[in-house]
Design a protein around this motif. Structure first.
Motif, PDB file in Angstrom:
ATOM      1  N   UNK A  14       0.792  -1.239   0.129  1.00  0.00           N
ATOM      2  CA  UNK A  14       0.032  -0.031  -0.135  1.00  0.00           C
ATOM      3  C   UNK A  14       0.904   1.367   0.072  1.00  0.00           C
ATOM      4  N   UNK A  15       2.154   1.221  -0.017  1.00  0.00           N
ATOM      5  CA  UNK A  15       3.102   2.367   0.166  1.00  0.00           C
ATOM      6  C   UNK A  15       3.535   2.888  -1.322  1.00  0.00           C
ATOM      7  N   UNK A  16       3.464   4.104  -1.711  1.00  0.00           N
ATOM      8  CA  UNK A  16       4.104   4.446  -2.837  1.00  0.00           C
ATOM      9  C   UNK A  16       5.513   4.981  -2.883  1.00  0.00           C
ATOM     10  N   UNK A  17       6.109   4.999  -1.561  1.00  0.00           N
ATOM     11  CA  UNK A  17       7.599   5.010  -1.419  1.00  0.00           C
ATOM     12  C   UNK A  17       8.051   4.362  -0.057  1.00  0.00           C
ATOM     13  N   UNK A  18       9.339   3.988  -0.395  1.00  0.00           N
ATOM     14  CA  UNK A  18       9.973   3.092   0.709  1.00  0.00           C
ATOM     15  C   UNK A  18      11.252   3.948   0.970  1.00  0.00           C
ATOM     16  N   UNK A  19      11.771   4.079   2.093  1.00  0.00           N
ATOM     17  CA  UNK A  19      12.986   4.602   2.597  1.00  0.00           C
ATOM     18  C   UNK A  19      13.959   3.194   2.510  1.00  0.00           C
ATOM     19  N   UNK A  20      15.026   3.493   1.937  1.00  0.00           N
ATOM     20  CA  UNK A  20      16.054   2.537   1.912  1.00  0.00           C
ATOM     21  C   UNK A  20      17.491   3.157   2.283  1.00  0.00           C
ATOM     22  N   UNK A  21      18.173   1.984   3.082  1.00  0.00           N
ATOM     23  CA  UNK A  21      19.289   2.581   3.585  1.00  0.00           C
ATOM     24  C   UNK A  21      20.832   1.603   3.114  1.00  0.00           C
ATOM     25  N   UNK A  22      21.704   2.320   3.005  1.00  0.00           N
ATOM     26  CA  UNK A  22      23.055   1.673   2.423  1.00  0.00           C
ATOM     27  C   UNK A  22      24.169   2.053   3.582  1.00  0.00           C
ATOM     28  N   UNK A  23      25.304   1.621   3.500  1.00  0.00           N
ATOM     29  CA  UNK A  23      26.283   1.947   4.426  1.00  0.00           C
ATOM     30  C   UNK A  23      27.612   2.603   3.415  1.00  0.00           C
ATOM     31  N   UNK A  24      27.816   3.486   3.765  1.00  0.00           N
ATOM     32  CA  UNK A  24      28.979   4.388   2.898  1.00  0.00           C
ATOM     33  C   UNK A  24      30.336   3.828   3.362  1.00  0.00           C
ATOM     34  N   UNK A  25      31.335   4.436   2.586  1.00  0.00           N
ATOM     35  CA  UNK A  25      32.638   4.076   2.720  1.00  0.00           C
ATOM     36  C   UNK A  25      33.424   4.281   3.993  1.00  0.00           C
ATOM     37  N   UNK A  26      32.431   5.155   4.790  1.00  0.00           N
ATOM     38  CA  UNK A  26      33.184   5.394   6.088  1.00  0.00           C
ATOM     39  C   UNK A  26      32.114   4.675   7.221  1.00  0.00           C
ATOM     40  N   UNK A  27      31.432   3.775   6.792  1.00  0.00           N
ATOM     41  CA  UNK A  27      30.610   3.135   7.696  1.00  0.00           C
ATOM     42  C   UNK A  27      29.200   3.585   8.071  1.00  0.00           C
ATOM     43  N   UNK A  28      29.195   4.853   7.639  1.00  0.00           N
ATOM     44  CA  UNK A  28      27.936   5.271   8.335  1.00  0.00           C
ATOM     45  C   UNK A  28      26.545   5.272   7.190  1.00  0.00           C
ATOM     46  N   UNK A  29      25.540   5.144   8.074  1.00  0.00           N
ATOM     47  CA  UNK A  29      24.293   4.993   7.226  1.00  0.00           C
ATOM     48  C   UNK A  29      23.844   6.038   6.373  1.00  0.00           C
ATOM     49  N   UNK A  30      23.265   5.614   5.026  1.00  0.00           N
ATOM     50  CA  UNK A  30      22.696   6.635   4.155  1.00  0.00           C
ATOM     51  C   UNK A  30      21.363   6.119   3.739  1.00  0.00           C
ATOM     52  N   UNK A  31      20.442   7.034   3.960  1.00  0.00           N
ATOM     53  CA  UNK A  31      19.115   6.771   3.751  1.00  0.00           C
ATOM     54  C   UNK A  31      18.482   7.599   2.508  1.00  0.00           C
ATOM     55  N   UNK A  32      17.462   6.891   1.805  1.00  0.00           N
ATOM     56  CA  UNK A  32      16.866   7.782   0.707  1.00  0.00           C
ATOM     57  C   UNK A  32      15.537   7.499   0.504  1.00  0.00           C
ATOM     58  N   UNK A  33      14.568   8.039   0.029  1.00  0.00           N
ATOM     59  CA  UNK A  33      13.465   7.671  -0.661  1.00  0.00           C
ATOM     60  C   UNK A  33      13.556   7.165  -1.908  1.00  0.00           C
ATOM     61  N   UNK A  34      12.685   5.767  -2.363  1.00  0.00           N
ATOM     62  CA  UNK A  34      12.687   5.277  -3.555  1.00  0.00           C
ATOM     63  C   UNK A  34      11.254   5.046  -3.693  1.00  0.00           C
ATOM     64  N   UNK A  35      10.894   4.801  -5.054  1.00  0.00           N
ATOM     65  CA  UNK A  35       9.676   4.398  -5.438  1.00  0.00           C
ATOM     66  C   UNK A  35       9.380   2.965  -4.915  1.00  0.00           C
ATOM     67  N   UNK A  36       8.133   2.641  -4.686  1.00  0.00           N
ATOM     68  CA  UNK A  36       7.711   1.374  -4.197  1.00  0.00           C
ATOM     69  C   UNK A  36       8.447   0.176  -4.981  1.00  0.00           C
ATOM     70  N   UNK A  37       8.594  -0.809  -4.253  1.00  0.00           N
ATOM     71  CA  UNK A  37       9.138  -1.875  -5.201  1.00  0.00           C
ATOM     72  C   UNK A  37       8.273  -2.534  -6.098  1.00  0.00           C
ATOM     73  N   UNK A  38       9.097  -3.000  -7.253  1.00  0.00           N
ATOM     74  CA  UNK A  38       8.112  -3.578  -8.419  1.00  0.00           C
ATOM     75  C   UNK A  38       7.697  -4.935  -8.220  1.00  0.00           C
ATOM     76  N   UNK A  39       8.247  -5.635  -7.481  1.00  0.00           N
ATOM     77  CA  UNK A  39       7.986  -7.072  -7.319  1.00  0.00           C
ATOM     78  C   UNK A  39       8.430  -7.402  -5.919  1.00  0.00           C
TER      79      UNK A  39
END
Length: 139
Positions: A14-39
């Motif tokens: 039911x969500x049109x946006x998901x927040x997705x987090x990765x880890x950068x080169x310094x070990x810090x979390x990075x979060x961004x909004x993305x469109x909902x998953x396709x599958x």
């Protein structure tokens, strides 16, 4: 939560946006909004599309640890899934997610080298609802 796959799956769908987090080169979390998953395959495997040249793809290639957060603002519920993210560039995966209109993002079509698929595999999660949270394993 009696049936995590059904309960969580309903929120995901039911969500049109998901927040997705990765880890950068310094070990810090990075979060961004993305469109909902396709599958998705239950709540274990979730697919997204993105630009191969993106910072997020570079970070997932260096460190596959990932986190997704789905927020249902209307009912003030949330789902966090933690696991790993793979960057897929094979033609079958790209075809699987391709939709009409995607040339807006990837002008060269389904074979655009700047188009890739992200496959998230969940290991565990945390569900928030009614002022309480609970952890769950993803099977």
């Amino acid at each position: 939560m009696r049936n995590p796959v059904k309960t969580i799956g309903t929120i995901l769908d039911k969500q049109s946006v998901v927040f997705i987090s990765s880890v950068d080169e310094e070990g810090m979390p990075n979060t961004k909004a993305m469109l909902a998953p396709r599958k998705r395959e239950g709540i274990k495997v979730i697919y997204f599309h993105t630009n191969t040249s993106s910072m997020r793809v570079r970070q997932f290639r260096n460190n596959p640890k990932a986190c997704l957060y789905f927020c249902d603002k209307r009912y003030f519920k949330g789902v966090m899934l933690t696991g790993t993210m793979e960057v897929l560039e094979d033609p079958a995966c790209k075809e699987m997610l391709w939709q009409e209109g995607d040339t807006m993002y990837y002008p060269k079509g389904v074979t655009d080298p700047d188009y890739c698929v992200l496959r998230f595999t969940a290991q565990k999660g945390r569900f928030y609802s009614n002022f309480s949270s609970e952890n769950f394993e993803v099977e």
